[in-house]
Design a protein around this motif. Structure first.
Motif, PDB file in Angstrom:
ATOM      1  N   SER A 203      43.008  40.957  28.125  1.00  0.00           N
ATOM      2  CA  SER A 203      41.613  41.623  28.119  1.00  0.00           C
ATOM      3  C   SER A 203      41.223  41.657  26.449  1.00  0.00           C
ATOM      4  O   SER A 203      39.952  41.261  26.280  1.00  0.00           O
TER       5      SER A 203
ATOM      6  N   ARG B 280      40.065  38.176  25.562  1.00  0.00           N
ATOM      7  CA  ARG B 280      38.810  37.718  26.193  1.00  0.00           C
ATOM      8  C   ARG B 280      37.603  38.639  25.382  1.00  0.00           C
ATOM      9  O   ARG B 280      36.744  38.089  25.275  1.00  0.00           O
TER      10      ARG B 280
ATOM     11  N   LEU C  18      34.572  36.929  23.372  1.00  0.00           N
ATOM     12  CA  LEU C  18      33.244  37.332  23.719  1.00  0.00           C
ATOM     13  C   LEU C  18      32.420  37.442  22.674  1.00  0.00           C
ATOM     14  O   LEU C  18      31.235  37.211  22.309  1.00  0.00           O
TER      15      LEU C  18
ATOM     16  N   LEU D 214      24.650  36.659  30.204  1.00  0.00           N
ATOM     17  CA  LEU D 214      25.939  36.913  30.818  1.00  0.00           C
ATOM     18  C   LEU D 214      26.387  35.676  31.483  1.00  0.00           C
ATOM     19  O   LEU D 214      27.709  35.007  31.625  1.00  0.00           O
TER      20      LEU D 214
ATOM     21  N   LEU E 111      28.101  33.137  28.583  1.00  0.00           N
ATOM     22  CA  LEU E 111      29.068  33.880  28.223  1.00  0.00           C
ATOM     23  C   LEU E 111      30.389  33.512  29.250  1.00  0.00           C
ATOM     24  O   LEU E 111      31.394  33.250  28.967  1.00  0.00           O
ATOM     25  N   ALA E 112      29.959  33.800  30.657  1.00  0.00           N
ATOM     26  CA  ALA E 112      30.876  33.517  31.492  1.00  0.00           C
ATOM     27  C   ALA E 112      31.337  32.020  31.482  1.00  0.00           C
ATOM     28  O   ALA E 112      32.377  31.679  31.689  1.00  0.00           O
TER      29      ALA E 112
ATOM     30  N   THR F  51      33.421  31.285  28.566  1.00  0.00           N
ATOM     31  CA  THR F  51      34.914  31.653  28.716  1.00  0.00           C
ATOM     32  C   THR F  51      35.785  31.067  29.794  1.00  0.00           C
ATOM     33  O   THR F  51      37.367  31.146  29.937  1.00  0.00           O
TER      34      THR F  51
ATOM     35  N   VAL G 148      35.367  32.705  32.834  1.00  0.00           N
ATOM     36  CA  VAL G 148      35.930  33.829  33.417  1.00  0.00           C
ATOM     37  C   VAL G 148      34.752  34.312  34.200  1.00  0.00           C
ATOM     38  O   VAL G 148      33.492  34.181  34.045  1.00  0.00           O
TER      39      VAL G 148
ATOM     40  N   LYS H 188      31.799  36.514  36.133  1.00  0.00           N
ATOM     41  CA  LYS H 188      30.810  37.046  35.475  1.00  0.00           C
ATOM     42  C   LYS H 188      30.963  38.691  35.408  1.00  0.00           C
ATOM     43  O   LYS H 188      30.676  39.479  34.641  1.00  0.00           O
TER      44      LYS H 188
ATOM     45  N   THR I 238      33.937  40.169  35.423  1.00  0.00           N
ATOM     46  CA  THR I 238      34.751  40.539  34.536  1.00  0.00           C
ATOM     47  C   THR I 238      34.361  40.574  33.028  1.00  0.00           C
ATOM     48  O   THR I 238      34.614  41.320  32.241  1.00  0.00           O
ATOM     49  N   VAL I 239      33.583  39.330  32.943  1.00  0.00           N
ATOM     50  CA  VAL I 239      32.730  39.301  31.531  1.00  0.00           C
ATOM     51  C   VAL I 239      31.944  40.671  31.385  1.00  0.00           C
ATOM     52  O   VAL I 239      31.529  41.280  30.080  1.00  0.00           O
TER      53      VAL I 239
ATOM     54  N   LEU J 240      31.995  43.230  28.422  1.00  0.00           N
ATOM     55  CA  LEU J 240      30.807  43.406  27.688  1.00  0.00           C
ATOM     56  C   LEU J 240      30.420  45.023  27.553  1.00  0.00           C
ATOM     57  O   LEU J 240      29.850  45.466  26.315  1.00  0.00           O
TER      58      LEU J 240
END
Length: 266
Positions: free
Chosen positions: A4, A7, A11, A22, A25-26, A29, A31, A33, A35-36, A40
Motif C-alpha cells: 500500500s 502504491r 501515485l 482517477l 492513474l489507475a 499503475t 491497479v 480504480k 484501490t486507487v 488517493l
C-alpha cells in the motif's frame, strides 16, 4: 516495503508529473480504480494531494511544506539565505545556491533577477555537471579519483556550441576553476546567458556549496559578468565564515579583457 505504501508513493509521483485523473492513474499503475481511489483519499486526508472541482488531482500543500522543511534543515541554505538576497539586491541578477545530492548537483536556493529576461531554473532541479558554474565548483571539491569517475559518467549533451564535450575537457576546466577560486558558464548551457560561480567552504575546509550569479548577455557583456566576481567572492567568503570556515580560499581575478574599439558615428 508495504504494498500500500509503495502504491501510494507511486501515485504521488504520478500526480506530481501531471497524471491527474482517477482513470489515468489507475491505468498507469495497473491497479483497480477502487484501490486507487482509496489510496488517493488517504493521501488527500493528509494534505499530500488535493482534488479540484473537475475531480483532477494535484500535489497538496503537505508536499511543499515537507520539501521546504527538508531544505531549511540544510544548514548551508539557512545560513546563506540573507547573504544570497543581499547579493541579488546588489547585482540585480539571478543568484543560485547549489549543493551535491549524492552525485547530482541540485539548486537548493534561488534569488530571482530584477530583469525581464531570466535564466530558467528552479529549486530542487539538477544542474548540468558539464555546463554550469556551480557544478564545476562542486566537482572541484572532489578528489582526483572521484572526479575522474564522475566525469566519465556524465552525459555530455551539447546545449550550445560552447558546451564542454568530454571528460578530459571537463576535468581540465574543473581543475582550472578550483585553482583560481571561481568557475564560469560562458554561454555553455544557454547561448544568451553567462554565469560565474564560487565555492562556499564548511568548517572542515571542504566545499559545502556553490553560489553563482547568472546574467543574460543583453543585460551585461561577458566582461561585465566577470566584473561581478569580487561581489560574489565577498558573499561566499561571508557564508563560509558563518559556517565556521577559517583559512584562505583561492581567488584569482581574470586578466582584463581587451576593450573593443569604438565605432565612430557619422
Amino acid at each position: 516495503m508495504s504494498q500500500s505504501l509503495a502504491r501510494g508513493l507511486e501515485l504521488l509521483d504520478l500526480v506530481s508529473r501531471g497524471v491527474d485523473s482517477l482513470d489515468t492513474l489507475a491505468a498507469a499503475t495497473g491497479v483497480h480504480k477502487t484501490t486507487v481511489l482509496r489510496l488517493l483519499q488517504t493521501l488527500e486526508s493528509h494534505g499530500y494531494v488535493t482534488r479540484d472541482v473537475s475531480y483532477r488531482y494535484h500535489v497538496g500543500s503537505a508536499v511543499f511544506g515537507l520539501a521546504q522543511t527538508a531544505l531549511d534543515t540544510r544548514d548551508v541554505r539557512r545560513v546563506a539565505a540573507p547573504t544570497l538576497r543581499a547579493l541579488g539586491a546588489t547585482t540585480g541578477q539571478t543568484v543560485h545556491l547549489a549543493a551535491f545530492d549524492g552525485e547530482t548537483v541540485i539548486y537548493i536556493d534561488k534569488v530571482e533577477s530584477r530583469q525581464p529576461l531570466r535564466m530558467y531554473s528552479r529549486i530542487g532541479l539538477p544542474a548540468a555537471l558539464h555546463a554550469t558554474a556551480v557544478a564545476k565548483i562542486l566537482l572541484g571539491g572532489l578528489d582526483d579519483a572521484d572526479l575522474d569517475r564522475v566525469a566519465a559518467a556524465v552525459d555530455y549533451e551539447r546545449f550550445t556550441g560552447c558546451t564542454i564535450a568530454g571528460p578530459d575537457e571537463l576535468i581540465a576546466e574543473v581543475r582550472r576553476s578550483a585553482a583560481r577560486g571561481w568557475a564560469q558558464d560562458h554561454e555553455e548551457h544557454e547561448t544568451f546567458m553567462n554565469c560565474v560561480g564560487a565555492p562556499v567552504f564548511g568548517a572542515d575546509g571542504r566545499v559545502a556549496a556553490a553560489v553563482s550569479v547568472s546574467v543574460p548577455n543583453v543585460v551585461l557583456s561577458y566582461a561585465g559578468v566577470l566584473d561581478l566576481l569580487p561581489a560574489l567572492r565577498e558573499a561566499t567568503a561571508a557564508i563560509s565564515a558563518e559556517l565556521g570556515f577559517v583559512g584562505e580560499a583561492p581567488f584569482v581575478l581574470p586578466p582584463a579583457l581587451p576593450t573593443l574599439p569604438t565605432i565612430p558615428t557619422v
